[in-house]
Design an enzyme around this catalytic site. Structure first.
Site, PDB file in Angstrom:
ATOM      1  N   LYS A 157       3.124  -6.416   1.798  1.00 34.63           N
ATOM      2  CA  LYS A 157       3.452  -7.780   1.380  1.00 34.63           C
ATOM      3  C   LYS A 157       2.560  -8.113   0.180  1.00 34.63           C
ATOM      4  O   LYS A 157       1.482  -8.683   0.329  1.00 34.63           O
ATOM      5  CB  LYS A 157       3.242  -8.770   2.527  1.00 34.63           C
ATOM      6  CG  LYS A 157       3.719 -10.175   2.191  1.00 34.63           C
ATOM      7  CD  LYS A 157       3.522 -11.126   3.353  1.00 34.63           C
ATOM      8  CE  LYS A 157       3.911 -12.527   2.942  1.00 34.63           C
ATOM      9  NZ  LYS A 157       3.456 -13.511   3.928  1.00 34.63           N
ATOM     10  N   GLU A 181       3.509  -7.815  11.297  1.00 36.74           N
ATOM     11  CA  GLU A 181       3.480  -7.036  12.537  1.00 36.74           C
ATOM     12  C   GLU A 181       4.839  -7.080  13.242  1.00 36.74           C
ATOM     13  O   GLU A 181       5.331  -6.057  13.725  1.00 36.74           O
ATOM     14  CB  GLU A 181       2.388  -7.558  13.472  1.00 36.74           C
ATOM     15  CG  GLU A 181       0.981  -7.322  12.984  1.00 36.74           C
ATOM     16  CD  GLU A 181       0.428  -8.418  12.060  1.00 36.74           C
ATOM     17  OE1 GLU A 181      -0.792  -8.420  11.850  1.00 36.74           O
ATOM     18  OE2 GLU A 181       1.204  -9.253  11.551  1.00 36.74           O
ATOM     19  N   GLU A 240       6.287 -20.692   2.589  1.00 35.29           N
ATOM     20  CA  GLU A 240       6.841 -19.342   2.750  1.00 35.29           C
ATOM     21  C   GLU A 240       8.145 -19.362   3.535  1.00 35.29           C
ATOM     22  O   GLU A 240       8.974 -18.458   3.407  1.00 35.29           O
ATOM     23  CB  GLU A 240       5.843 -18.432   3.464  1.00 35.29           C
ATOM     24  CG  GLU A 240       4.630 -18.085   2.646  1.00 35.29           C
ATOM     25  CD  GLU A 240       3.681 -17.170   3.389  1.00 35.29           C
ATOM     26  OE1 GLU A 240       3.478 -16.036   2.927  1.00 35.29           O
ATOM     27  OE2 GLU A 240       3.156 -17.591   4.449  1.00 35.29           O
ATOM     28  N   TYR A 281      19.463   9.076   4.964  1.00 38.41           N
ATOM     29  CA  TYR A 281      18.464   8.114   4.500  1.00 38.41           C
ATOM     30  C   TYR A 281      19.065   7.023   3.626  1.00 38.41           C
ATOM     31  O   TYR A 281      18.531   5.918   3.568  1.00 38.41           O
ATOM     32  CB  TYR A 281      17.271   8.792   3.818  1.00 38.41           C
ATOM     33  CG  TYR A 281      17.598   9.807   2.764  1.00 38.41           C
ATOM     34  CD1 TYR A 281      17.918   9.431   1.475  1.00 38.41           C
ATOM     35  CD2 TYR A 281      17.562  11.152   3.070  1.00 38.41           C
ATOM     36  CE1 TYR A 281      18.201  10.375   0.505  1.00 38.41           C
ATOM     37  CE2 TYR A 281      17.830  12.107   2.112  1.00 38.41           C
ATOM     38  CZ  TYR A 281      18.157  11.712   0.828  1.00 38.41           C
ATOM     39  OH  TYR A 281      18.439  12.646  -0.125  1.00 38.41           O
TER      40      TYR A 281
END
Length: 120
Positions: A98, A73, A21, A53
């Site tokens: 994810k 996190e 990864e 935005y």
């Protein structure tokens, strides 16, 4: 409190704990519920009186694209800090997705809620 909602913001980044990864870019998806007072913008009809935005989406894309995180996190916390401190949001609920992180599931996600008080 009013909410601006930005759904399924697709961003590319390096994220994960496994060695493979760390060598690739993966797509994460962000859902944002941004708390603010929209009364002034509703009256003035001026972009300057609200949260832009589109500018936020571009800033998050640049930030997440340049970053490397091991955990969703940490990614979520860094994005929350950016939205609140740089764009003046009063409150934010952010979900980081994810997809494909677990073979038997279509998605893994983390939802956090932060406010201005968290970053003083």
């Amino acid at each position: 409190m009013d909410l601006i909602c930005l759904r399924e913001l697709q961003l590319e980044t390096v994220i994960g704990t496994h060695a493979w990864e760390r060598r690739i870019r993966q797509t994460v998806s962000l859902d944002l519920e941004i708390g603010l007072d929209a009364k002034r913008a509703a009256t003035s009809d001026a972009l300057a009186d609200t949260l832009d935005y589109d500018a936020l989406a571009q800033r998050l894309a640049a930030f997440v694209g340049a970053a490397e995180f091991r955990l969703i996190e940490a990614l979520a916390e860094a994005c929350a800090r950016l939205v609140i401190t740089e764009f003046g949001a009063e409150r934010l609920t952010l979900t980081v997705h994810k997809p494909g992180a677990v073979r038997a599931a279509t998605d893994v996600a983390l939802r956090i809620t932060r406010s201005r008080a968290d970053y003083r």
